[in-house]
Scaffold this motif. Structure first.
Motif, PDB file in Angstrom:
ATOM      1  N   HIS A 111       0.855  -1.187   0.000  1.00 22.54           N
ATOM      2  CA  HIS A 111       0.000   0.000   0.000  1.00 22.54           C
ATOM      3  C   HIS A 111       0.894   1.242   0.000  1.00 22.54           C
ATOM      4  CE1 HIS A 111      -2.991   2.892   1.404  1.00 22.54           C
ATOM      5  NE2 HIS A 111      -3.937   1.978   1.209  1.00 22.54           N
ATOM      6  N   THR A 114       1.981   2.208   3.348  1.00 20.97           N
ATOM      7  CA  THR A 114       3.010   1.327   3.904  1.00 20.97           C
ATOM      8  C   THR A 114       4.373   1.679   3.318  1.00 20.97           C
ATOM      9  OG1 THR A 114       1.389  -0.456   4.151  1.00 20.97           O
ATOM     10  CG2 THR A 114       3.721  -1.073   4.206  1.00 20.97           C
ATOM     11  N   GLU A 331      -6.566   6.846   0.094  1.00 16.98           N
ATOM     12  CA  GLU A 331      -5.538   6.112   0.831  1.00 16.98           C
ATOM     13  C   GLU A 331      -6.126   5.186   1.891  1.00 16.98           C
ATOM     14  OE1 GLU A 331      -2.458   8.751   2.233  1.00 16.98           O
ATOM     15  OE2 GLU A 331      -2.727  10.079   0.530  1.00 16.98           O
ATOM     16  N   TYR A 332      -7.423   5.352   2.196  1.00 23.39           N
ATOM     17  CA  TYR A 332      -8.035   4.573   3.263  1.00 23.39           C
ATOM     18  C   TYR A 332      -9.177   3.682   2.787  1.00 23.39           C
ATOM     19  CZ  TYR A 332      -5.392   7.509   6.461  1.00 23.39           C
ATOM     20  OH  TYR A 332      -4.378   8.141   7.125  1.00 23.39           O
ATOM     21  N   GLU A 333      -9.644   3.833   1.556  1.00 24.19           N
ATOM     22  CA  GLU A 333     -10.797   3.070   1.079  1.00 24.19           C
ATOM     23  C   GLU A 333     -10.428   1.690   0.553  1.00 24.19           C
ATOM     24  OE1 GLU A 333     -12.479   5.715  -1.762  1.00 24.19           O
ATOM     25  OE2 GLU A 333     -13.593   6.879  -0.268  1.00 24.19           O
ATOM     26  N   ASN A 334      -9.141   1.453   0.290  1.00 23.95           N
ATOM     27  CA  ASN A 334      -8.663   0.143  -0.189  1.00 23.95           C
ATOM     28  C   ASN A 334      -9.348  -0.298  -1.483  1.00 23.95           C
ATOM     29  OD1 ASN A 334      -6.688  -0.374   1.766  1.00 23.95           O
ATOM     30  ND2 ASN A 334      -8.227  -1.080   3.230  1.00 23.95           N
ATOM     31  N   ASP A 335      -9.523   0.633  -2.395  1.00 20.33           N
ATOM     32  CA  ASP A 335     -10.058   0.301  -3.722  1.00 20.33           C
ATOM     33  C   ASP A 335      -8.926  -0.303  -4.543  1.00 20.33           C
ATOM     34  OD1 ASP A 335     -10.943   0.350  -6.394  1.00 20.33           O
ATOM     35  OD2 ASP A 335     -12.303   2.009  -5.985  1.00 20.33           O
ATOM     36  N   ALA A 336      -9.084  -1.566  -4.927  1.00 22.54           N
ATOM     37  CA  ALA A 336      -8.014  -2.278  -5.632  1.00 22.54           C
ATOM     38  C   ALA A 336      -7.661  -1.589  -6.948  1.00 22.54           C
ATOM     39  CB  ALA A 336      -8.422  -3.728  -5.889  1.00 22.54           C
ATOM     40  N   LEU A 339      -5.219   1.055  -5.898  1.00 26.93           N
ATOM     41  CA  LEU A 339      -3.975   0.552  -5.318  1.00 26.93           C
ATOM     42  C   LEU A 339      -3.097  -0.147  -6.336  1.00 26.93           C
ATOM     43  CD1 LEU A 339      -5.351  -0.808  -1.934  1.00 26.93           C
ATOM     44  CD2 LEU A 339      -4.160   1.345  -2.351  1.00 26.93           C
TER      45      LEU A 339
END
Length: 342
Positions: A111, A114, A331-336, A339
């Protein structure tokens, strides 16, 4: 209806039912209902003793033919169902022997948060800092009071938070780690304190109620604001490159005195002025200062003997600048789909 007609009716209806049977269980139920001890065909055979002798032979012969026809149809349908089940199983377990021997799965990626956290951490560790952590659920005393924010102090409003009860909160910054370090680590030291923090912020392109922060905390004798500026210059250059310029602006934090904001030259326009830096050529990157003497006194240190320096960095802000992310929510929704770019 005569007995012979009844036998033929039973045969015709049973043959149609066998054709429609879909499972072995259904076929077994049909067999029992027709040929079992209480089945229809068995019931007719039990009545043959009441028939006239000349009729009994014809009924007996017809009953045997019907029974043989039903048993043959039942066996044929069972075999057909077995073949169909076997074919379905073969299809499920079919292996394409002409295909590649190994099917590789798509590789994951780190991410961007990260990646940014590790880069900041490695830069500070390379400068002599050690990792130091603390809990996300923190005492109000550590989060506010011992950091020179006593109860009812107006500066608390800037960091209103989620309260578990009157004495326990979700930490609003990583600065409570400073209090824990002052109580447990013997100076001198250089510590970097990463972790999630929480504030009652409305979600928008630049705010989130949960975000990632990293705190730097240095304690030694005779430290000055010049030491802080030199440390932060080295840090910014390590993360953003040697061409980036920095400056300090006076600011206010209750737990540092004096306090400052550090700006760096805009990495988008090179300091010429653009939409990202609002035409100024500068971007705010972190807050810092010399630790307030009251904080040291609250933890049992003499501020005339010891000096501490502190700075706090928003990991999401650094990630946005490094990767050109315009909306912190991404940065927080974790949409692939988002990313996969990183």
């Amino acid at each position: 209806m005569s007995v012979l007609e009844s036998l033929r009716t039973i045969r015709d209806e049973a043959l149609e039912q066998f054709k429609n049977g879909q499972t072995a269980e259904e076929l077994e139920q049909l067999r029992v209902s027709l040929l079992g001890k209480s089945g229809q065909l068995t019931g007719i055979l039990r009545t043959m003793g009441k028939l006239a002798p000349e009729e009994r032979a014809a009924v007996g012969a017809e009953a045997n033919r019907v029974k043989q026809a039903l048993e043959a149809a039942l066996s044929e349908r069972r075999e057909a169902l077995q073949k169909a089940a076997q074919a379905a199983r073969f299809e499920r377990e079919r292996i394409d022997v002409t295909g590649p021997g190994v099917r590789t799965r798509p590789m994951g990626r780190l991410h961007p948060m990260t990646q940014t956290y590790r880069e900041i951490r490695d830069a500070l560790v390379g400068m002599g800092f050690s990792l130091f952590g603390g809990p996300e659920i923190e005492l109000d005393e550590n989060n506010f009071t011992l950091l020179n924010l006593p109860p009812d102090h107006p500066a608390r409003d800037m960091q209103d938070t989620f309260y578990v009860n009157d004495s326990v909160v979700l930490r609003t910054h990583t600065s409570p780690c400073e209090i824990r370090a002052l109580k447990s680590v013997k100076p001198p030291f250089r510590l970097v304190m990463p972790g999630r923090v929480f504030r009652v912020d409305e979600v928008d392109a630049s705010h989130s109620p949960v975000f990632m922060q990293m705190e730097g905390f240095i304690m030694d004798k005779g430290l000055t604001l010049g030491d802080l500026k030199g440390t932060l210059d080295a840090f910014v250059h390590a993360v953003f490159g040697e061409d980036v310029k920095t400056r300090l602006r006076p600011s206010y934090f209750p737990f540092t005195e004096p306090s400052a904001e550090m700006d760096m030259s805009c990495t988008i326009c090179g300091g010429k002025g653009c939409r990202v830096c609002k035409g100024t050529g500068w971007i705010e990157i972190l807050g810092c200062g010399v630790t307030n003497p009251h904080e040291l006194e609250n933890c049992g240190f003499d501020p005339k003997e010891w000096t501490a320096l502190a700075f706090g960095i928003g990991v999401d802000r650094v990630a946005s600048l490094k990767f050109g992310i315009s909306d912190i929510r991404l940065e927080y929704e974790n949409d692939a789909r988002f990313l996969r770019q990183f």
